[in-house]
Design a protein around this motif. Structure first.
Motif, PDB file in Angstrom:
ATOM      1  N   VAL A  29       0.844  -1.195   0.000  1.00 46.15           N
ATOM      2  CA  VAL A  29       0.000   0.000   0.000  1.00 46.15           C
ATOM      3  C   VAL A  29       0.884   1.252   0.000  1.00 46.15           C
ATOM      4  N   ALA A  30       1.945   1.240   0.795  1.00 48.43           N
ATOM      5  CA  ALA A  30       2.857   2.389   0.844  1.00 48.43           C
ATOM      6  C   ALA A  30       3.555   2.599  -0.499  1.00 48.43           C
ATOM      7  N   VAL A  31       3.984   1.518  -1.129  1.00 44.63           N
ATOM      8  CA  VAL A  31       4.642   1.628  -2.433  1.00 44.63           C
ATOM      9  C   VAL A  31       3.670   2.168  -3.480  1.00 44.63           C
ATOM     10  N   ILE A  32       2.453   1.653  -3.486  1.00 43.33           N
ATOM     11  CA  ILE A  32       1.438   2.125  -4.442  1.00 43.33           C
ATOM     12  C   ILE A  32       1.157   3.609  -4.226  1.00 43.33           C
ATOM     13  N   SER A  42       5.793   3.149 -12.674  1.00 45.54           N
ATOM     14  CA  SER A  42       6.933   2.238 -12.782  1.00 45.54           C
ATOM     15  C   SER A  42       6.494   0.792 -12.598  1.00 45.54           C
ATOM     16  N   SER A  43       7.408  -0.100 -12.909  1.00 44.38           N
ATOM     17  CA  SER A  43       7.124  -1.523 -12.725  1.00 44.38           C
ATOM     18  C   SER A  43       6.947  -1.848 -11.244  1.00 44.38           C
ATOM     19  N   MET A  44       7.554  -1.039 -10.364  1.00 42.72           N
ATOM     20  CA  MET A  44       7.412  -1.253  -8.922  1.00 42.72           C
ATOM     21  C   MET A  44       5.945  -1.107  -8.503  1.00 42.72           C
ATOM     22  N   PHE A  45       5.215  -0.203  -9.141  1.00 36.87           N
ATOM     23  CA  PHE A  45       3.787  -0.028  -8.863  1.00 36.87           C
ATOM     24  C   PHE A  45       3.038  -1.327  -9.127  1.00 36.87           C
ATOM     25  N   PHE A  46       3.318  -1.949 -10.255  1.00 36.36           N
ATOM     26  CA  PHE A  46       2.599  -3.168 -10.627  1.00 36.36           C
ATOM     27  C   PHE A  46       3.014  -4.358  -9.764  1.00 36.36           C
ATOM     28  N   VAL A  47       4.279  -4.417  -9.359  1.00 39.08           N
ATOM     29  CA  VAL A  47       4.727  -5.465  -8.435  1.00 39.08           C
ATOM     30  C   VAL A  47       4.017  -5.298  -7.091  1.00 39.08           C
ATOM     31  N   ALA A  48       3.942  -4.052  -6.615  1.00 40.86           N
ATOM     32  CA  ALA A  48       3.264  -3.782  -5.343  1.00 40.86           C
ATOM     33  C   ALA A  48       1.782  -4.106  -5.442  1.00 40.86           C
ATOM     34  N   LEU A  49       1.174  -3.805  -6.585  1.00 39.46           N
ATOM     35  CA  LEU A  49      -0.240  -4.099  -6.787  1.00 39.46           C
ATOM     36  C   LEU A  49      -0.492  -5.612  -6.734  1.00 39.46           C
ATOM     37  N   ILE A  50       0.370  -6.379  -7.365  1.00 41.22           N
ATOM     38  CA  ILE A  50       0.251  -7.840  -7.332  1.00 41.22           C
ATOM     39  C   ILE A  50       0.445  -8.356  -5.911  1.00 41.22           C
ATOM     40  N   ALA A  51       1.450  -7.815  -5.207  1.00 33.64           N
ATOM     41  CA  ALA A  51       1.695  -8.224  -3.816  1.00 33.64           C
ATOM     42  C   ALA A  51       0.488  -7.898  -2.941  1.00 33.64           C
ATOM     43  N   PHE A  52      -0.103  -6.725  -3.159  1.00 27.31           N
ATOM     44  CA  PHE A  52      -1.296  -6.329  -2.404  1.00 27.31           C
ATOM     45  C   PHE A  52      -2.414  -7.349  -2.596  1.00 27.31           C
ATOM     46  N   PHE A  53      -2.681  -7.732  -3.840  1.00 25.49           N
ATOM     47  CA  PHE A  53      -3.770  -8.676  -4.098  1.00 25.49           C
ATOM     48  C   PHE A  53      -3.464 -10.063  -3.543  1.00 25.49           C
ATOM     49  N   ILE A  54      -2.224 -10.484  -3.585  1.00 22.21           N
ATOM     50  CA  ILE A  54      -1.863 -11.786  -3.014  1.00 22.21           C
ATOM     51  C   ILE A  54      -2.096 -11.788  -1.512  1.00 22.21           C
TER      52      ILE A  54
END
Length: 164
Positions: free
Chosen positions: A94-97, A116-128
């Motif tokens: 959430v903080a990264v997003i 950035s790609s970090m946004f999408f990685v964080a989004l995937i981590a959030f959903f997991i």
């Protein structure tokens, strides 16, 4: 243990406003969650009817119910003998997003900004992590006492989970 009505279950987290210790059975968590969702829909309709584009009433209630919501989820995790650190794990993506969105806004590009790609990685981590927490919230609590306290339904013999 005395039987509780759905309204009593939904109001119980408000009585335990900032109580992060102890255990919350599925009934307490899910009736509170359902009531919060229904109230949110009602307030969204009220905001829409009154012309508040940003959802004034919704934000006020969200802020008011934030702490009891986190507290009941913490106690729900305790009921299945899990640590509340799972909730803290949710804060990292959430903080990264949030950081990525603020950075995009400050860059002056607004809606045209590339995230950035970090946004999408964080989004995937959030959903997991959200799916893991959902699965945890659906599990039956530990029968009998665990390291977080006694069984909210009393002793293991003769007691049943009302959501079974």
């Amino acid at each position: 243990m005395q039987e509780r009505s759905p309204v009593e279950w939904a109001l119980l987290p408000l009585k335990r406003y900032a109580q992060f210790s102890g255990r919350a059975p599925r009934a307490e968590y899910w009736w509170f969650s359902g009531a919060t969702f229904a109230l949110g829909l009602l307030l969204d309709g009220l905001d829409w009817a009154l012309g508040f584009e940003q959802g004034l009433f919704g934000w006020i209630v969200t802020l008011a119910l934030f702490i009891p919501g986190i507290a009941v989820m913490s106690r729900r995790l305790h009921d299945i003998d899990r640590s509340s650190w799972w909730l803290v794990a949710m804060l990292i993506p959430v903080a990264v997003i949030a950081f990525e969105i603020v950075q995009a806004e400050l860059s002056g590009l607004g809606e045209n900004a590339d995230l950035s790609s970090m946004f999408f990685v964080a989004l995937i981590a959030f959903f997991i992590i959200a799916v893991i927490l959902l699965i945890f919230s659906l599990r039956r609590g530990t029968e009998g006492a665990n390291r977080y306290g006694p069984d909210p339904y009393g002793s293991a013999e003769g007691q049943s989970d009302p959501l079974s």
